[in-house]
Design an enzyme around this catalytic site. Sequence first.
Site, PDB file in Angstrom:
ATOM      1  N   GLU A  65      57.639  33.570  61.360  1.00  0.00           N
ATOM      2  CA  GLU A  65      56.564  33.053  60.618  1.00  0.00           C
ATOM      3  C   GLU A  65      56.178  31.858  60.941  1.00  0.00           C
ATOM      4  OE1 GLU A  65      57.368  33.952  56.404  1.00  0.00           O
ATOM      5  OE2 GLU A  65      59.374  34.289  57.145  1.00  0.00           O
ATOM      6  N   ARG A 304      73.803  35.812  61.326  1.00  0.00           N
ATOM      7  CA  ARG A 304      73.069  34.778  61.766  1.00  0.00           C
ATOM      8  C   ARG A 304      74.009  33.470  62.417  1.00  0.00           C
ATOM      9  NH1 ARG A 304      72.861  30.669  57.818  1.00  0.00           N
ATOM     10  NH2 ARG A 304      70.471  30.143  58.067  1.00  0.00           N
ATOM     11  N   LYS A 314      64.612  26.316  56.367  1.00  0.00           N
ATOM     12  CA  LYS A 314      63.412  25.594  56.660  1.00  0.00           C
ATOM     13  C   LYS A 314      63.152  24.323  55.594  1.00  0.00           C
ATOM     14  CE  LYS A 314      61.209  28.941  59.311  1.00  0.00           C
ATOM     15  NZ  LYS A 314      59.803  29.963  59.264  1.00  0.00           N
TER      16      LYS A 314
END
Length: 601
Positions: A65, A304, A314
Amino acid sequence: MSSPAANTPATAPAKPSNFLRQIIEHDLAQGTYTARRWGGSPGDAAHHAAGPVDPAKIRTRFPPEPNGYLHIGHAKSICLNFGLARDYGGVCHLRFDDTNPEKEDQEYVNAIIDTVHWLGFDWKASFNGVSSTCLYQASDYFDFMYRAAEYLIQAGHAYVDEQSAEAMRINRGDFGTPGVNSPFRSRTPAENLARFREMRDGRHEDGAMVLRAKIDMASPNINLRDPAIYRIRRATHHNTGDKWCIYPMYTFAHPIEDALENITHSLCTLEFEDQRPFYDWLLDRLCEGGLLQAPHPHQYEFARLNLTYVVTSKRKLAALVYDHKVNGWDDPRMPTIVGLRRRGYTPEAIQLFAERIGVTKSDSWIDYSTLEGCLRETLDVSAPRAMAVLDPVKLVLTNWDAVMGAGALDECSAPVHPHLPALGRRSFKIGKEVWIDRSDFEETPPKGFFRLFPGNKVRLKYGHVIECTGAARDAAGKVLEVHATLVPDTKSGTPGSDAVKVKGVITWVAVADGIPAEVRLYDRLFLDAQPDAGGKEFLASLNPNSLKVIQAVVEPSLSSAKADDKFQFERHGYFVADRVDHTGAKPVFNLAVGLKDSWGK
């Protein structure tokens, strides 16, 4: 059929196996995707049906993104997706998942493209003499997504819900309570279609209604309780401008993007595992309606990256930047790729790290020292050597004039790299006064100290043997300069130079030709190995000593150092000329990593 990333050379070492490689190898052996057709670009079922059999054996994708800078966790995904495509005769797409216009920006698009290129990957494919560039963005598929939404409405698989957000949340239920059907769920397809078109045409306010998939409000998987798939959002998109005032939800858009691009193996992290049933439900419905070709992509989840002493959220990284806890996204203490790059990390080190930590289905923590070890390993074989004095104190050779001649300077040299003779040698001078590190002198040495103390002999590396005679101090007792005498006929590389045996060797830089330099000593940003685990306030464990700026002196060979050049400062570690601030007139070097792991020792 050929591709620049298609086949691993026969001489390359075999890649460590993992469950994803086993899945791909099974699919290739079974011919799971051999009948897939490729229309030359992303498209619907009719578009691909008009094309030949897809020449790519597999298609993967890296779908960031564009709402921030990529970090070390993204690097794992980049190496995984591009690496698998390379190793199995496929191609990896770079796709921007730009479905949220309020948080996205062209700045991030450009930074992501630069980062993936820097890591050593590209999205070009060449099959049967035809080259293509597989760089895509989800917003280019908005027309198809809208068409898919209308199909779901007409087929009775979606409806417009006008409940408030709070009512929808309450009626959704929880893990122990089934959801309650919306009072708008029983509308006819015609009514829903009319309402959805009103949403599209801007006739309703933001948040007034949403389009929901009609699945099962009693499902034990909450993600299947009629998830929202479109919302009203008046926001200018960096690619489509103001064409749309409705935007698809990520969970709706993502599987469609994969299908339009002919992705075979859609790889994501474990937090999306509960979304896979909706991923499959949606693609099954669109394949049934003939909008997408079968077999559709399959989603596979892997663990992850959890790296100690690092946060990768983020939101938390943005807080560090905007609260001025660090000096921007590319601060060398940040786990962003731009930060690691400025710190001195190389693409080879990050690729080695990604390969070394492997891919699993279970969460675990990787110690930060593993990442540092990969950097040492790659820099050791390539980084030129240099001497630097990080905490300078002057050493005066009191008999220099008598032995070598008043004002004389002696030429010394050393290999640029001890194992790469082709790189040549570097030259520097030695004279009556040289800089040494303050820690190399002790008036009263501790046990095992073999450097300078009164009466002890050491070798100035690549130079002469000297004998310490003492030091001059100021009124407070601080050492102002160290005194020693030169032992004649002991210059390195000359006959008889080994006649005087010493246990200590120290690095130095001559006062005559040393270059002043700013050196930034970076350490880990957090003191806690898991700074945000268990809901902890991550800012509370910031390391107050994560950056120390010092004035050092470096050997003259570094006068030609260019920004981003990397070196081993002998005895100290690996350093990089700062890619932003370093100039020939004002050298700035960053500590990339020490010669060995000393954290906590």
